[in-house]
Design an enzyme around this catalytic site. Structure first.
Site, PDB file in Angstrom:
ATOM      1  N   ARG A  32       0.831  -1.222   0.000  1.00  0.00           N
ATOM      2  CA  ARG A  32       0.000   0.000   0.000  1.00  0.00           C
ATOM      3  C   ARG A  32       0.855   1.258   0.000  1.00  0.00           C
ATOM      4  O   ARG A  32       0.469   2.263  -0.613  1.00  0.00           O
ATOM      5  CB  ARG A  32      -0.944   0.012   1.208  1.00  0.00           C
ATOM      6  CG  ARG A  32      -2.023  -1.053   1.214  1.00  0.00           C
ATOM      7  CD  ARG A  32      -2.850  -1.128  -0.045  1.00  0.00           C
ATOM      8  NE  ARG A  32      -3.815  -2.225   0.028  1.00  0.00           N
ATOM      9  CZ  ARG A  32      -3.562  -3.488  -0.314  1.00  0.00           C
ATOM     10  NH1 ARG A  32      -2.369  -3.854  -0.760  1.00  0.00           N
ATOM     11  NH2 ARG A  32      -4.519  -4.405  -0.223  1.00  0.00           N
ATOM     12  N   GLU A  46       1.799   1.739  -3.495  1.00  0.00           N
ATOM     13  CA  GLU A  46       0.626   2.161  -4.275  1.00  0.00           C
ATOM     14  C   GLU A  46       0.353   3.656  -4.073  1.00  0.00           C
ATOM     15  O   GLU A  46      -0.018   4.359  -5.016  1.00  0.00           O
ATOM     16  CB  GLU A  46      -0.584   1.329  -3.853  1.00  0.00           C
ATOM     17  CG  GLU A  46      -1.799   1.563  -4.727  1.00  0.00           C
ATOM     18  CD  GLU A  46      -2.949   0.625  -4.384  1.00  0.00           C
ATOM     19  OE1 GLU A  46      -2.814  -0.598  -4.593  1.00  0.00           O
ATOM     20  OE2 GLU A  46      -3.986   1.119  -3.879  1.00  0.00           O
ATOM     21  N   SER A  87      14.266  15.577   1.259  1.00  0.00           N
ATOM     22  CA  SER A  87      15.350  14.671   1.633  1.00  0.00           C
ATOM     23  C   SER A  87      14.820  13.423   2.329  1.00  0.00           C
ATOM     24  O   SER A  87      13.893  13.490   3.141  1.00  0.00           O
ATOM     25  CB  SER A  87      16.324  15.387   2.572  1.00  0.00           C
ATOM     26  OG  SER A  87      17.360  14.504   2.956  1.00  0.00           O
TER      27      SER A  87
END
Lengths: 153, 153, 153, 153, 153, 153, 153, 153, 153, 153
Positions: free
Chosen positions: I94, I97, I120
């Site tokens: 996830r 995703e 960063s």
């Protein structure tokens, strides 16, 4: 639907479907077939019969010869290839995740119930039901394939 | 089952199951859960409850602490990773082929019936039925997952 | 055979075969099956019947329980995975090259002769013949699989 | 056939074939060659002779210079590359599965019958037969390649 | 040589070679074969004859049965697989770079000189010469393979 | 040659070569260079000198400024990228197979003869000879590259 | 350093270095070479001379024959292969990112200054300097390689 | 430069540069910046300031609005993606080889000199010098990046 | 946690944590750091200070020298490499995703708010909060990284 | 934004946004939604409501039917696929690096706080804040997703 690479005729079919506000359920009914099967013709994943091509042309108001040229008798689909693997789209990815996580358990149960062999993806049907539920509606997908036992020789 | 990489405890579970000639159906009954779910514990794809660990140890005749050490409260599975992708085993591959060929049609039908969202692979159940048929028995797999609509914000 | 990853029992089977200077033809005869099929058991690519396990133990002089433990009733092969894809071994690679070059032509001919569907790799037999020829002997492989037509639903 | 990337001339050849309702069997007969070989010319997988180009133009009613420009004497095919590997199309995939599962057994039998070497994919012929069978027709593919022994030096 | 995965026997062969300070040139002379061919036996890329196994055992002072067990009559190499592709080692990578850059030109020249076909990698010999040069010595590799013309059928 | 992606100017060069029925041998002679080197210019794998561009335009009857625009002084090739890796074309694949199988042996011999370093693919020449042989003509490829020893610092 | 796969001897070298709290700067000084070069010996990326092996054994207090067995005269490194590509470690990844982003600009400048050719990675030196800076110290890496012009032939 | 995929405006910039026979050194001087930085703008790897866009248009004689449309204030580069990985071009590949072989040694030295952290590829400068040398000119690339220490929290 | 490959010492740390029923929150408190940071030390993704190593040994009851040997001053992590990419575990997937779907939008907003540069991942903190909600608790992850603007030179 | 493949309508949307100098913050305000969400519509990663489409057309001055045709009621996004994986752009790559390095620690903390399950990427919100800081401004990204516990059955 934008992502899967569609041929010019397939694009036209999807546009006609959108303009006429037809669902695959409508189209399946008109073609006397399941809606998943109907959709698979739009994506070039099934070979429509002559009769189905004609029905499609009627519903979508596309001249028959346009469809026949691409999806006529000479046409045999080269299936798959619509998505990268694994697919990035979350709706598609979840199907793969189900197999990644529960694939070996499903294989084990199939072997215990049927013996050594596979569940056919050719002699195969799939359908989708909506199960209403106050805690959130549920998608029920039924996959129904012939068991094919391994041959010895 | 030889191919999926199993931990020492998982191997022991499969050996005990084989020696006692237990099916996952037997084990599921004893554990009061579905056989696919039971199998997914053997493959390290589900987190068993304390009660389930105890039941497993009884059925398989494995000392509880052996299972607790690997599958105790501290254990949260790293799911998947059992197979290469696409899998080479034909029984597993057919599941992927079903998605390759019918994935986009299934996605399209889900969107038409439910709107923009996905079928959950987490709030999810799967089961396998054997449908006897004189033309060849059929495997029926039912996938049942909650529909999750995309949020706007 | 060194390259394919073999289990301890498979390695023992190959060693016994080498020591007794048995060919797969010898083993197939003893097991009353085709030599290609016999070899596929050695590579863990087929599920031997109880009878076949017993016969194997006799020919190879391996105690039955050793084979039963790994290839007994509980055993269902996870097929494939013996080679990287494409394989680096030239004998194996040529098979892939045949498909790379002639795969689409073969698919086209199958569709013309049988319609929309596939040649089964499950209800399937393969055998190898040596055709002697003064210009150089020829390998003749016959692949024989059931045609499975795509279902509509 | 939509999936394999075809050149403009190849597309034209397939269109002419579809319009004239010619099978590769018809075309092979006219060109005095096997139908699989004939198909491989359409897919750009073989170098047709001058005579074959001329025959093709006659059957398909395409001006000779169109074919000569792309498939003339200067043309040497860059073979393969028509499919992703493994291919997603089930008819093509089954060929790969046969190698994945039975490739090592076939290699073993070839070595036992012929010694150290390969089955040529160059000095090679393939053909497809339809074996009628009341339990379901069968596809019989015969692969016939020269055995090439490894040289020492 | 550390990187390529070697079997226990191959490792022993390399160790014996190092201890006795033998070059492949020495070994090739003793075995009456080319040094590249001799090295390919060490890497498991060729099938040594009975005589060659015996000679190897003498030169390396390894008991014959040790080599016979792994490289005996039953042994047919699974060739390749020693390196990742492309290889990371610069000496190996340059060979691949030569093909990446000059592969299509070489193919074009072969077709112009011989017609449609390939240069065999089976009926094949390779050797390495050192060409002394004041501006820097040069490596000369000669690849010598039979031309195999494509068959029609 | 259809497979390698060619620029518009390269395509024109190949067409002119085909129309005028020129071999790379003819072109190399006219350009006073080796035929493999000449072919590598057609494939965009070498930087032609001003003089070579002019010669090419003469032989192929292409206006000089057309070639200069793409292959002029400002042009430095981005080499490679013509083929997938491994290549599917059998003529190209055999080159890779030679490295897969004999790459480590060749590396070993180079180190034994020259020490730690590589054979240059930059200070490099390749050529192809046809060796007539009653048992089948042979392709002889000579690769000639400077040995570059690794520096210490 | 845990991630790169090290041989038993390399691991021992790193352990000895850690126990004796030696930096590569210390080791380089003792070996009379650059610290980057010294580190590359620890990672199996360079071939140490006899003298360097001896010096290493002294500094690290490892018996000479242990190092000689693995890094002796017979040893020629198979370079690279220490990291996946692209590497996941951020310190390593940034090097790749520099090439991903500035690789083509660097190539363009090299060609403008030197002509058609490459910067050698064999006749090559690298070193690292620490540039103190109140706004944050800076790493300065100097890569110094011979220019190798492409040959014509 | 043909290989990296360039946008229409980038192609125009390279053409203008070629026609006017400008080096990146010339362009860098006119833009008051380093030549490597100037080249990185041509490849779409840097965001030019308003002033730099204007200068570029002057030197290359391209109407300002053409460059502004693609490289104006709204433009933020999607960096990288110009080459496959590893790149096939030898000049580019050598950079990767330097990292493959000397990447871990460089990482080790950075940690020894600076502690746990990375060399920035963002607060970063690169430049190329030509070091004339009678034994062959040398390319000197200086990479200069801020050291960024890992934070704890 | 079974899946990520852990060293012997890391495994011991996880076992000690499980036996003592410590959460990373407990461990973070004892070490005076954030729990995500504490967990990253267990996974070998951060370099613990001397003080942190000592604290860890106290809490986990592991002799200090055991940890020092693997995670002492000489230790600099090779970060990443714990998961395949994309990861198969749904909790990990996830995260990927989110980037696949919202990565470009996030990049666009960062550029609009900060200009050309990056967030960063080195000068970086992450933490996890549990937001209780009657409709289902929510996971809130806060990522906090310094903005680094691209340098010109 | 040049790199992500955009449809004709998406390109037009980005051009209109650039010409009118609108930020996603402006657009989000006009559409009454978060700026990240607004950007995700431009990238084809969200399904806009009818009302949102209308608002977009007003702000961007694009005729409604143009947007409706591509993003109307029939449109359900195929999400992801905008970037290669891992992405080469440094701003995008850092997101992936955060997961590579801190993914397992985050998973561990989620399990400790919530139990076995995942953080939803569907019932999900993301936003970006600029935290001004004299030592360098900081990017703060907040990811807020529902916790979904794994079901048993």
């Amino acid at each position: 639907m934008t992502d899967p690479k569609l041929s010019a005729v397939q694009t036209r079919m999807f546009q006609a479907k959108a303009e006429r506000k037809l669902s695959f359920e409508d189209i399946g009914k008109a073609m006397e077939c399941n809606e998943v099967y109907a959709a698979s013709i739009f994506y070039g994943q099934a070979k429509p019969s002559k009769h189905e091509v004609q029905k499609l042309c009627e519903i979508l108001n596309i001249p028959t010869n346009h469809l026949v040229e691409e999806m006529g008798e000479h046409f045999y689909p080269s299936r798959g290839g619509l998505m990268s693997m694994p697919p990035t789209d979350p709706t598609l990815y979840r199907f793969i995740e189900m197999i990644q996580v529960f694939g070996y358990p499903l294989k084990a149960i199939i072997h215990e119930k049927f013996g050594d062999g596979i569940m056919s993806a050719i002699d195969f049907k799939a359908n989708v039901d909506k199960i209403e539920d106050p805690k959130g509606d549920r998608v029920k997908i039924t996959l129904d394939g012939k068991f094919l036992p391994y041959k010895k020789w």
